[in-house]
Every structure is written in C-alpha cells, then in structure tokens.
Scaffold this active site. Structure first.
Site, PDB file in Angstrom:
ATOM      1  N   PHE A 240       0.874  -1.182   0.000  1.00 45.20           N
ATOM      2  CA  PHE A 240       0.000   0.000   0.000  1.00 45.20           C
ATOM      3  C   PHE A 240       0.912   1.232   0.000  1.00 45.20           C
ATOM      4  O   PHE A 240       0.849   2.100   0.861  1.00 45.20           O
ATOM      5  CB  PHE A 240      -0.940   0.027   1.213  1.00 45.20           C
ATOM      6  N   ASP A 262       1.038  -1.380  -4.946  1.00 40.85           N
ATOM      7  CA  ASP A 262      -0.151  -0.546  -4.795  1.00 40.85           C
ATOM      8  C   ASP A 262      -1.122  -0.863  -5.925  1.00 40.85           C
ATOM      9  O   ASP A 262      -0.707  -1.299  -7.001  1.00 40.85           O
ATOM     10  CB  ASP A 262       0.212   0.954  -4.807  1.00 40.85           C
ATOM     11  N   ALA A 289      -3.160  -5.847  -3.063  1.00 37.48           N
ATOM     12  CA  ALA A 289      -2.081  -6.196  -2.138  1.00 37.48           C
ATOM     13  C   ALA A 289      -2.173  -7.653  -1.678  1.00 37.48           C
ATOM     14  O   ALA A 289      -1.148  -8.338  -1.595  1.00 37.48           O
ATOM     15  CB  ALA A 289      -2.118  -5.261  -0.932  1.00 37.48           C
ATOM     16  N   CYS A 349      -5.124   2.840  10.003  1.00 36.95           N
ATOM     17  CA  CYS A 349      -5.674   4.177  10.223  1.00 36.95           C
ATOM     18  C   CYS A 349      -7.174   4.082  10.533  1.00 36.95           C
ATOM     19  O   CYS A 349      -7.906   5.047  10.354  1.00 36.95           O
ATOM     20  CB  CYS A 349      -5.392   5.091   9.037  1.00 36.95           C
TER      21      CYS A 349
HETATM   22  N1  SAH Z   1       1.882   4.255   2.633  1.00 37.20           N
HETATM   23  C1  SAH Z   1       1.399   5.442   1.973  1.00 37.20           C
HETATM   24  C2  SAH Z   1      -0.060   5.688   2.144  1.00 37.20           C
HETATM   25  C3  SAH Z   1      -0.943   4.552   1.762  1.00 37.20           C
HETATM   26  S1  SAH Z   1      -2.623   4.982   1.558  1.00 37.20           S
HETATM   27  C4  SAH Z   1       2.175   6.658   2.478  1.00 37.20           C
HETATM   28  O1  SAH Z   1       2.752   6.602   3.564  1.00 37.20           O
HETATM   29  O2  SAH Z   1       2.184   7.663   1.754  1.00 37.20           O
HETATM   30  C5  SAH Z   1      -3.291   3.480   0.999  1.00 37.20           C
HETATM   31  C6  SAH Z   1      -2.860   3.038  -0.387  1.00 37.20           C
HETATM   32  O3  SAH Z   1      -3.446   1.775  -0.614  1.00 37.20           O
HETATM   33  C7  SAH Z   1      -3.328   3.917  -1.529  1.00 37.20           C
HETATM   34  O4  SAH Z   1      -2.214   4.291  -2.287  1.00 37.20           O
HETATM   35  C8  SAH Z   1      -4.262   3.019  -2.376  1.00 37.20           C
HETATM   36  O5  SAH Z   1      -4.077   3.202  -3.776  1.00 37.20           O
HETATM   37  C9  SAH Z   1      -3.804   1.655  -1.979  1.00 37.20           C
HETATM   38  N2  SAH Z   1      -4.789   0.582  -2.037  1.00 37.20           N
HETATM   39  C10 SAH Z   1      -6.058   0.594  -1.614  1.00 37.20           C
HETATM   40  N3  SAH Z   1      -6.610  -0.644  -1.704  1.00 37.20           N
HETATM   41  C11 SAH Z   1      -5.628  -1.457  -2.192  1.00 37.20           C
HETATM   42  C12 SAH Z   1      -5.554  -2.840  -2.477  1.00 37.20           C
HETATM   43  N4  SAH Z   1      -6.574  -3.667  -2.277  1.00 37.20           N
HETATM   44  N5  SAH Z   1      -4.387  -3.337  -2.927  1.00 37.20           N
HETATM   45  C13 SAH Z   1      -3.320  -2.536  -3.122  1.00 37.20           C
HETATM   46  N6  SAH Z   1      -3.338  -1.219  -2.856  1.00 37.20           N
HETATM   47  C14 SAH Z   1      -4.468  -0.686  -2.394  1.00 37.20           C
END
Ligand code: SAH
Length: 408
Positions: A240, A262, A289, A349
């Site tokens: 993520f 991601d 993910a 979060c």
């Molecule tokens: N770690 C990042 C923030 C992550 S926010 C930082 O510190 O800046 C959550 C992220 O999860 C987003 O980029 C979104 O695109 C991704 N996301 C949401 N659902 C997902 C999934 N099922 N598989 C992979 N990525 C996912």
C-alpha cells in the site's frame, strides 16, 4: 508569537439558541466538541427549525451559554463547537486566531513548510483540514458548517499564510452524509499539477489534483523515519505504498532493494518518477495487495523488512468484524514473506480498530505460521496531527514495529 486580533464584541444574543437536554452538557464541559441528535431538547429547539451549516449558540437545559457551534440537522452529530468564549463568535477574527495558533505549533515542530496545518477538531476547527505544501494550501471542508464558512476560511488563510495558491479538495465521500456536493476546485491563485515534498532525504514528486486525499499522507512521516532507520541493508517491501514514501526513504537510508505494491498505477508512476529523480532503485508491482503478497510467496521471494499501510478497513463500526478479518489475513500474508530476523511494521488508520486488536492480529498470525514476534517500537501519528485528548476519534493511527524470527 502570532499577532492576535482584538476580540470582537459578543454577538451571542443574535444567534439562534440550541438547547440541550438536562445533563447533556457534561461531555462538552469535559472538552469534547460534538453534540449528538439525541442530546438536543427538540421540544424547545426542534431540529427542523435549523438549516445545515447554520451558526447557533449552544445552551444547557438551565440556559447556561456553552459556546458557539454550527449545526446540521441531517447528521447524527448535530452540532460541533467552534468557540466557548462569548467574546469570540465564529467569524474572521476567530478563524484567524485558530489558524495562527495552529501555525505556531507547526512552525515550532517543522523546519520546512510541509505539514498538515489544520487538523480539524484537534485544532478546534471541527470539519476543517488544511495541508501545506510550501506556498500551496490544499483545503478539505468536511461539514456543512465549514462549507458555510468557506469564504471566511479562505480569507483567513490568505491573511495568515499569504499562500501562492489554495485548492478546495472537497471530494471526500463523507461530505455526502452532510448533504454536500463533491468537487475539486481552485480557490485562489494557480494550483500546480505537481508538488515536490522533501522528506527523509528524498524529494518526492506528487501529483496534486489527481493525487489521493490532499496529495500526501503527512500523518505517517514519523513512522517512515522509524522504519527507514531499521531498514539499512534490508530487502524492503512497501505494501500500500502510494507514492513510495516508506520504500524510497528506506532506500535512501541504505536498504538493499525496495519493492512497492499498490493498486493505483498513478501512485506507482509517481514513485518511479521520484526514484529516478533521486537516483534510487525501485521495483513496483501494481495490483491488489492481498494477491500480490500471495504471488510473491508463490515466487519464493523473501524480505527483511515489510511495511503494511492499508487504507482504513473499518470505516464504520458495523465494518468491524470484516475489517478485523482483513487485518488478520493481511498480516499473516506479510509474515510468511519475512526471513528469519526480519521486521514487520504493521499500521492501521481505522479508529475503530483498537491498538490491542492489531497487535493481537499479528501475534495470532505468527502463532499460526510458527513464527515468533516481538514488539520493538510503537509509532504514532505525526505531531502535525495532534490528538485532542477529549476527542478519541482524533487518535486514529496505529503503527507497530515487530521483529520476526523463526519459533523453535
Ligand atoms: N503508505 C502510503 C499511504 C498509503 S494509503 C504513504 O505513507 O504515503 C493506501 C494506499 O493503498 C493507496 O495508495 C491506495 O491506492 C492503496 N490501495 C487501496 N486498496 C488497495 C488494495 N486492495 N491493494 C493494493 N493497494 C491498495
């Protein structure tokens, strides 16, 4: 010290009163800012008599003045307190004062102007979020009450910060509950397509308009520093990853190799652009993910340090059972990719996920896989997301750093 404006004369008497039922002022007096619909004396002050976002004076059942608030008769949280002082009604002077006070904290904490400038309830501006990217401000108005103050908020920000540009990032789905439209719009000046954010020795290039949320997750900054500190020489997996903030800072700190996962192609493109511009090596994997973690396992890949930073799996209380199961599964999938004596940083979060539930999820998963985990550091939301101790909802970010070894 900020130059505070002279307090205006009281307008207490001019605003409509909203009366609470007997004893329902207790939470407010203890410091909380919210009034729920069932706490209102609707016989005396019927909710239908107010329009969404209207300013009111809150009064106890004994007619004691409790403060100024804005109201939304459509929502479960009917009113949110803006000021407790009769001499400081909501208006430009109050907004300026709140923003100056918020700014003073960030200026004390940060050397460069990249931070969350206003964090809603925690800065006594319920429903307002302002992120600062140097001379560019990105603003989220989360409630009808803040939407109604829109022009004054802009004026106050311009007066206090003198930004080059301001963007309304009013596309969060929570606005629908408030009966508000979703839109992204320039409020002032020219909003650039991209901003460059310096963090952890990396200059991140992030798209503003098409980026997620306001463009950057400032709340994780301290945890990224913690993770990077432990990642020297490691094979790192950033799950993520969004724009690669954890992974690329780890790379800068000396990680051996970094893989970002991601679901968003745009996020991974931003990560790759940042890697190239900063001379860092990066592998990206676009996709879900959970599936990516399974595929990496099937390929026999192993890592020394993994960070899991998923979106909130539990947005509402009723999502709790399903969300908890997702946290458990995710952590288990990550643990089985970690080599002997590796690290797992597990984040959430979701306010609805208690901290102990996340550590328990990791512990259970480790038992299931025959691994042994030790909690070596506890992270928190960065101080530009201060916690309001009376409003537990403001304490939402959990981050736990575990050492992982083989059980024997
Ligand atoms: N770690 C990042 C923030 C992550 S926010 C930082 O510190 O800046 C959550 C992220 O999860 C987003 O980029 C979104 O695109 C991704 N996301 C949401 N659902 C997902 C999934 N099922 N598989 C992979 N990525 C996912």
């Amino acid at each position: 010290m900020p130059n505070l404006a002279e307090p205006p004369t009281p307008t207490e008497s001019r605003l409509p009163a909203l009366y609470l039922k007997p004893h329902e002022e207790r939470r407010l007096l203890a410091g909380h800012l919210w009034v729920f619909s069932n706490e209102i004396n609707v016989a005396v002050s019927p909710l239908a008599g107010y329009s969404p976002g209207e300013l009111v004076q809150l009064r106890s059942s004994r007619d004691r003045f409790l403060g100024y608030a804005y109201i939304n008769p459509r929502t479960l949280i009917s009113a949110r307190l803006l000021s407790r002082d009769p001499a400081w009604p909501p208006g430009l002077p109050l907004l300026r004062r709140r923003i100056e006070t918020a700014l003073a904290l960030r200026e004390r904490l940060y050397r460069e102007p990249f931070y969350r400038l206003v964090f809603g309830e925690s800065d006594l501006l319920p429903g307002l979020v302002v992120d600062r990217y140097g001379e560019v401000l990105v603003v989220q108005l989360g409630t009808a009450g803040m939407e109604a103050l829109k022009e004054l908020i802009l004026e106050a920000l311009v007066q206090v910060i003198a930004p080059r540009a301001v963007q309304w990032r009013n596309d969060s789905p929570i606005r629908e509950l408030e009966g508000l439209p979703l839109y992204v719009e320039t409020a002032f000046g020219e909003v650039p397509d991209n901003v460059v954010i310096p963090e952890g020795g990396v200059r991140f290039r992030v798209p503003l308009a098409s980026g997620q949320k306001t463009g950057w997750y400032f709340d994780q900054a301290a945890n990224r520093a913690l993770f990077s500190h432990h990642a020297r020489g490691a094979r790192v997996l950033d799950v993520f990853s969004y724009a690669g903030s954890f992974g690329l800072q780890a790379a800068r700190a000396g990680a051996r190799e970094v893989t970002c996962v991601d679901a968003s192609a745009a996020a991974l493109e931003a990560a790759t652009a940042t890697a190239t511009a900063n001379g860092l090596a990066l592998e990206t994997r676009k996709g879900d993910a959970f599936q990516a973690l399974e595929a990496l396992h099937a390929e026999g890949r192993r890592f020394d340090a993994i960070v899991l930073d998923p979106p909130a799996f539990i947005k509402r209380r009723k999502d709790h059972p399903k969300g908890l199961a997702a946290y458990r599964r995710l952590n288990q999938l990550a643990l089985q990719l970690i080599d002997h004596d590796g690290l797992l940083m597990s984040c959430s979060c979701s306010w609805h996920l208690a901290p102990g539930e996340l550590t328990d999820a990791v512990q259970r998963a480790s038992r299931h896989l025959g691994r042994f985990v030790q909690l070596i550091a506890v992270g928190a939301q960065a101080p530009d997301h201060p916690v309001h101790p009376a409003v537990d909802e403001t304490r939402y970010l959990r981050a736990f750093l575990f050492r992982v070894t083989d059980a024997c």
